[in-house]
Design a protein around this motif. Sequence first.
Motif, PDB file in Angstrom:
ATOM      1  N   LEU A 138       1.128  -1.499   0.019  1.00  0.00           N
ATOM      2  CA  LEU A 138       0.094  -0.229   0.241  1.00  0.00           C
ATOM      3  C   LEU A 138       0.851   0.778  -0.118  1.00  0.00           C
ATOM      4  N   LYS A 139       2.080   1.273   0.377  1.00  0.00           N
ATOM      5  CA  LYS A 139       3.006   2.250   0.474  1.00  0.00           C
ATOM      6  C   LYS A 139       3.089   2.471  -0.483  1.00  0.00           C
ATOM      7  N   LEU A 140       3.911   1.589  -1.397  1.00  0.00           N
ATOM      8  CA  LEU A 140       4.416   1.756  -2.683  1.00  0.00           C
ATOM      9  C   LEU A 140       3.241   2.278  -3.467  1.00  0.00           C
ATOM     10  N   ILE A 141       2.375   2.436  -3.243  1.00  0.00           N
ATOM     11  CA  ILE A 141       0.927   2.804  -4.618  1.00  0.00           C
ATOM     12  C   ILE A 141       0.315   4.423  -3.503  1.00  0.00           C
ATOM     13  N   ASN A 142       1.530   4.803  -2.352  1.00  0.00           N
ATOM     14  CA  ASN A 142       1.275   6.300  -1.835  1.00  0.00           C
ATOM     15  C   ASN A 142      -0.170   6.546  -1.050  1.00  0.00           C
ATOM     16  N   ILE A 143      -0.637   5.194  -0.010  1.00  0.00           N
ATOM     17  CA  ILE A 143      -1.490   5.001   0.902  1.00  0.00           C
ATOM     18  C   ILE A 143      -0.626   4.567   2.020  1.00  0.00           C
ATOM     19  N   TYR A 144      -0.487   6.134   3.125  1.00  0.00           N
ATOM     20  CA  TYR A 144       0.394   5.876   3.822  1.00  0.00           C
ATOM     21  C   TYR A 144      -0.300   5.178   4.726  1.00  0.00           C
ATOM     22  N   GLU A 145      -1.382   5.811   5.252  1.00  0.00           N
ATOM     23  CA  GLU A 145      -3.041   5.904   6.298  1.00  0.00           C
ATOM     24  C   GLU A 145      -3.437   5.273   6.632  1.00  0.00           C
ATOM     25  N   PRO A 146      -4.024   4.149   7.600  1.00  0.00           N
ATOM     26  CA  PRO A 146      -5.312   3.635   7.576  1.00  0.00           C
ATOM     27  C   PRO A 146      -6.450   3.913   6.629  1.00  0.00           C
ATOM     28  N   TYR A 147      -7.600   3.511   5.843  1.00  0.00           N
ATOM     29  CA  TYR A 147      -8.533   3.733   5.630  1.00  0.00           C
ATOM     30  C   TYR A 147      -9.368   2.344   5.492  1.00  0.00           C
ATOM     31  N   LYS A 148     -10.424   3.112   5.638  1.00  0.00           N
ATOM     32  CA  LYS A 148     -11.957   2.050   5.701  1.00  0.00           C
ATOM     33  C   LYS A 148     -12.732   2.222   4.296  1.00  0.00           C
ATOM     34  N   VAL A 149     -13.155   0.502   4.220  1.00  0.00           N
ATOM     35  CA  VAL A 149     -14.216   0.515   3.589  1.00  0.00           C
ATOM     36  C   VAL A 149     -15.395  -0.414   3.160  1.00  0.00           C
ATOM     37  N   ILE A 150     -15.979   0.008   2.833  1.00  0.00           N
ATOM     38  CA  ILE A 150     -18.072  -0.512   3.190  1.00  0.00           C
ATOM     39  C   ILE A 150     -17.468  -1.384   2.594  1.00  0.00           C
ATOM     40  N   SER A 151     -18.087  -2.861   2.991  1.00  0.00           N
ATOM     41  CA  SER A 151     -17.744  -3.620   3.310  1.00  0.00           C
ATOM     42  C   SER A 151     -19.055  -4.771   2.928  1.00  0.00           C
ATOM     43  N   ASN A 152     -20.536  -3.120   2.995  1.00  0.00           N
ATOM     44  CA  ASN A 152     -21.924  -4.439   2.456  1.00  0.00           C
ATOM     45  C   ASN A 152     -22.602  -3.897   2.746  1.00  0.00           C
ATOM     46  N   SER A 153     -24.127  -4.003   2.573  1.00  0.00           N
ATOM     47  CA  SER A 153     -24.837  -3.320   2.358  1.00  0.00           C
ATOM     48  C   SER A 153     -25.560  -2.385   3.633  1.00  0.00           C
ATOM     49  N   ASN A 154     -25.547  -3.074   4.330  1.00  0.00           N
ATOM     50  CA  ASN A 154     -25.505  -2.022   5.736  1.00  0.00           C
ATOM     51  C   ASN A 154     -24.466  -1.214   6.606  1.00  0.00           C
ATOM     52  N   TYR A 155     -23.935  -0.651   5.676  1.00  0.00           N
ATOM     53  CA  TYR A 155     -22.246   0.016   5.541  1.00  0.00           C
ATOM     54  C   TYR A 155     -21.250  -0.339   6.908  1.00  0.00           C
ATOM     55  N   LYS A 156     -21.303  -1.673   6.897  1.00  0.00           N
ATOM     56  CA  LYS A 156     -20.677  -1.564   7.764  1.00  0.00           C
ATOM     57  C   LYS A 156     -18.782  -1.119   7.165  1.00  0.00           C
ATOM     58  N   LYS A 157     -18.451  -1.072   7.632  1.00  0.00           N
ATOM     59  CA  LYS A 157     -16.068  -0.964   7.281  1.00  0.00           C
ATOM     60  C   LYS A 157     -15.548  -2.193   7.887  1.00  0.00           C
ATOM     61  N   GLN A 158     -14.114  -2.254   6.546  1.00  0.00           N
ATOM     62  CA  GLN A 158     -13.076  -3.082   7.148  1.00  0.00           C
ATOM     63  C   GLN A 158     -12.277  -2.119   6.400  1.00  0.00           C
ATOM     64  N   LYS A 159     -11.026  -2.261   7.120  1.00  0.00           N
ATOM     65  CA  LYS A 159     -10.207  -1.664   6.405  1.00  0.00           C
ATOM     66  C   LYS A 159      -9.477  -2.390   5.117  1.00  0.00           C
ATOM     67  N   LEU A 160      -8.865  -0.670   4.301  1.00  0.00           N
ATOM     68  CA  LEU A 160      -8.679  -1.471   3.354  1.00  0.00           C
ATOM     69  C   LEU A 160      -7.476  -2.140   3.287  1.00  0.00           C
ATOM     70  N   THR A 161      -7.429  -3.553   2.817  1.00  0.00           N
ATOM     71  CA  THR A 161      -5.414  -4.156   2.770  1.00  0.00           C
ATOM     72  C   THR A 161      -5.704  -4.281   1.082  1.00  0.00           C
ATOM     73  N   TRP A 162      -4.311  -4.613   0.882  1.00  0.00           N
ATOM     74  CA  TRP A 162      -3.309  -5.238  -0.110  1.00  0.00           C
ATOM     75  C   TRP A 162      -4.659  -6.322  -0.673  1.00  0.00           C
ATOM     76  N   ARG A 163      -5.044  -7.434  -0.250  1.00  0.00           N
ATOM     77  CA  ARG A 163      -5.506  -8.236  -0.718  1.00  0.00           C
ATOM     78  C   ARG A 163      -7.404  -7.906  -1.251  1.00  0.00           C
ATOM     79  N   THR A 164      -7.621  -6.710  -0.726  1.00  0.00           N
ATOM     80  CA  THR A 164      -8.930  -6.784  -0.855  1.00  0.00           C
ATOM     81  C   THR A 164      -9.100  -6.070  -2.818  1.00  0.00           C
ATOM     82  N   PHE A 165      -8.008  -5.451  -3.257  1.00  0.00           N
ATOM     83  CA  PHE A 165      -8.141  -5.417  -4.964  1.00  0.00           C
ATOM     84  C   PHE A 165      -6.735  -5.550  -4.978  1.00  0.00           C
ATOM     85  N   LEU A 166      -6.205  -7.241  -5.382  1.00  0.00           N
ATOM     86  CA  LEU A 166      -5.010  -7.505  -5.875  1.00  0.00           C
ATOM     87  C   LEU A 166      -5.945  -8.193  -6.723  1.00  0.00           C
ATOM     88  N   HIS A 167      -7.040  -8.611  -6.136  1.00  0.00           N
ATOM     89  CA  HIS A 167      -7.445  -9.768  -7.706  1.00  0.00           C
ATOM     90  C   HIS A 167      -7.941  -9.227  -9.557  1.00  0.00           C
TER      91      HIS A 167
END
Length: 184
Positions: free
Chosen positions: A115-144
């Motif tokens: 994540l640092k290599l793509i200029n993401i230095y701070e922890p971020y949260k992304v929405i993980s379901n239709s109830n707007y529950k949040k989860q930590k953004l990780t490299w594996r969230t979008f690696l696929h």
Amino acid sequence: MSYFYIKKITVTGKHVEASSIDFENGLNIICGPSDTGKSYIAECLDYMFGSSSIRFDSTSGFDCFYLIISTTDGDITLERKLNSKKINVSSLNRLIESGEYSIGTGDDSIGYLWLKLINIYEPYKVISNSNYKKQKLTWRTFLHMFLIKESRVFQEKSIILPTQNTAQTAALSALLFLMTGKDY
């Protein structure tokens, strides 16, 4: 840090000849006849991105993986042993610390380094379901989205979406974050 690319990946072992592939700056396409190692290259990359498993076993003779990342501020070398949950990093880049990284999701994880290599230095949260529950953004969230495995090449569904339905909202939320920089 504004720029990096994967320069080389090497697999070694005590009683086998080292096997490696060099990559060029820009798009690299791995192609060739069946049974020549294309899928193993993708698996090795995934393993160095922090996957918990790989289809290699000790009978192959290969037991150590190396990845060299070229950045504008100096090369970074990653080393991981077969079945290890740690990756040793040797960095000439002042923004990336040398040391031992885990394959988990903490601040000491290899995913955090990517994540640092793509200029993401701070922890971020992304929405993980239709109830707007949040989860930590990780490299594996979008690696696929950019490491496309052979089994996904010929499918009718979009490669943007993960195969696991419960991960789709987080993946789309991560993509939106990557495009806009907005933390939802």
